[in-house]
Write an enzyme that holds these catalytic residues in place. Structure first.
Site, short mmCIF file in Angstrom:
data_model
loop_
_atom_site.label_atom_id
_atom_site.label_comp_id
_atom_site.label_asym_id
_atom_site.label_seq_id
_atom_site.Cartn_x
_atom_site.Cartn_y
_atom_site.Cartn_z
N PHE A 44 0.86 -1.18 0.00
CA PHE A 44 0.00 0.00 0.00
C PHE A 44 0.90 1.23 0.00
O PHE A 44 1.63 1.48 0.96
CB PHE A 44 -0.96 0.05 1.19
CG PHE A 44 -1.86 1.27 1.09
CD1 PHE A 44 -3.01 1.23 0.31
CD2 PHE A 44 -1.52 2.46 1.72
CE1 PHE A 44 -3.81 2.36 0.17
CE2 PHE A 44 -2.32 3.59 1.57
CZ PHE A 44 -3.47 3.54 0.79
N ASP A 70 9.26 2.99 2.24
CA ASP A 70 8.04 3.74 2.56
C ASP A 70 7.76 3.55 4.04
O ASP A 70 7.20 2.55 4.47
CB ASP A 70 6.86 3.23 1.70
CG ASP A 70 5.57 4.00 1.99
OD1 ASP A 70 5.50 4.70 3.02
OD2 ASP A 70 4.61 3.86 1.19
N LYS A 95 2.22 10.95 7.27
CA LYS A 95 1.38 10.69 8.44
C LYS A 95 1.86 11.40 9.72
O LYS A 95 1.62 12.59 9.84
CB LYS A 95 1.24 9.17 8.63
CG LYS A 95 0.42 8.57 7.48
CD LYS A 95 -0.29 7.28 7.84
CE LYS A 95 -1.33 6.95 6.79
NZ LYS A 95 -0.90 5.99 5.79
#
Ligand code: PLP
Length: 401
Positions: free
Chosen positions: A141, A226, A255
């Site tokens: 993802f 990531d 985030k």
């Protein structure tokens, strides 16, 4: 109709249905707790997919944001502003790298990393123009843009959004042999999550990340991690790669970098990599804005103290000890994760992950399911041990009957 039902039905009427939220309407939040429009309290065991590592309404972050709001919030990158240099210097130092390219959302940072790798491939490595390949993992993802869904293996994310961007090679996650076989002279990067969050908090086999590091170094390929969800304290380290003493060439962050206050993302790497960009070749109106820099600087200062990483380690050990006691008892078939982050596979006979999440909601705990019968637990790192134990009690009650 209740206030909750009313709010949900008007949201349903006027918003695209690209999410399926739990039927709760939050009006206020502080620390690890949220309060809904009818005054009911819930323990937040999701923390905005790790965007809220430092909790809701964190005083230090709010103070930093408030002070900056009064000074200047946006200049665009057409001009310099006085928080930018500090942000880039401090974030580079946190990562042990030389340069930062700031963006806003995680997906933008991944896009930026893809562009970085391609340009580096053509201008530094010498790959023939238009032939660059990036190797990625199945079940990844990395976001939802057209290029990123082009290398997703999730049908919901991908189907009917083509034509797809070429240049990606998908290999099974955790399989070094398959990865080595996929790397050719045109490979510019390997892009991986050190722990696959959306896939169900999948931790790769021991030695995998180290193997990826060695392979990419030998083959002159960039290792791009990531760490948007796994990074910034969640697993008990600043970066999940540290669990294998691995330093990637490129960190992709987002985030928690914005402290749950503003969207802040970044690509961080050395000069020989990020130095490929010239004016006009990439950018973002809001990327690196003064408000974002002010909040992120406070986030970086908080991470520098190490206290959040330590909390994640200690509370995470406790969380995993307790969850592992449930494995084999019938209700829970597997538990994975690291630090204050867990994927819990529930016996499908007890219900889908969604049904378990709804039952937990009724007991005042908010979590998010993923892929069938897995629920994800990732409370803010500021949660107290008592609150964590209370949340675990609710989970045991739901699973017990
Ligand atoms: C959330 C996430 C993204 C995308 O971030 P957005 O801010 O939602 O665009 C990318 N990669 C990982 C690992 C993520 O968890």
């Amino acid at each position: 109709m209740s206030t909750t039902a009313q709010a949900i039905s008007s949201a349903d009427a006027h918003s695209a249905h690209n999410y399926h939220p739990l039927p709760v309407v939050i009006a206020h939040a502080e620390g690890a707790w949220m309060t809904d429009v009818e005054g009911r309290r819930y323990l937040d065991m999701l923390a905005g997919y790790s965007a809220l590592n430092f909790g809701h309404g964190n005083r230090r972050l709010l103070d930093a944001a408030r002070a900056q709001l009064e000074r200047v919030t946006l200049t665009s990158r057409a001009f310099h502003h006085d928080r930018f240099a500090d942000f880039c210097t401090e974030l580079s130092a946190l990562c042990g790298k030389e340069m930062v390219l700031p963006m806003n959302t995680g997906a933008e940072a991944v896009e930026t990393a893809v562009k970085t790798a391609r340009k580096w491939g053509y201008e530094v490595k010498g790959v023939p123009d238009g032939h660059a390949k990036i190797v990625v993992a199945a079940d990844n993802f990395h976001g939802r843009t057209t290029t990123i869904v082009s290398f997703s293996t999730d049908h919901d994310a991908r189907d009917h959004f083509g034509p797809y961007t070429p240049g990606f090679e998908i290999v099974p996650y955790g399989d070094l042999t398959a990865l080595a076989a996929a790397v050719t002279s045109n490979t510019v990067a390997v892009l991986l999550e050190p722990i696959q969050g959306e896939a169900g908090v999948l931790v790769p086999p021991a030695g995998y990340l180290r193997g990826v590091r060695e392979l990419t170094r030998e083959r002159n390929v960039l290792f791009m991690a990531d760490e948007i969800q796994s990074g910034l304290g969640r697993t008990g380290k600043t970066f999940a790669c540290e669990h294998e003493e691995v330093v990637p060439d490129v960190y992709i962050l987002g985030k928690a970098l914005g402290g749950g206050v503003v969207p802040v993302s970044a690509v961080v790497a050395d000069r020989d990599v990020l130095g490929v960009f010239r004016p006009g070749e990439h950018g973002s109106t809001f990327g690196g804005n003064p408000l974002a820099c002010a909040v992120a600087l406070e986030v970086i200062a908080m991470l520098r103290s190490g206290e959040y990483q330590q909390r994640a380690t200690e509370l995470g050990d406790h969380l995993h000890r307790e969850l592992n006691l449930l494995v084999g008892g019938g209700a829970v078939t597997a538990v994975r994760g690291r630090g204050l982050w867990a994927g819990v596979d529930i016996d499908p006979a007890l219900g889908t992950g969604r049904e378990i999440s709804e039952k937990l909601m009724e007991r005042g705990v908010l979590v998010k399911d993923t892929h069938g019968s897995t629920i994800r637990i990732a409370p803010p790192l500021v949660i107290s041990k008592e609150d964590l134990d209370w949340g675990l009690d609710q989970l045991r009650s739901v699973l017990g009957g």
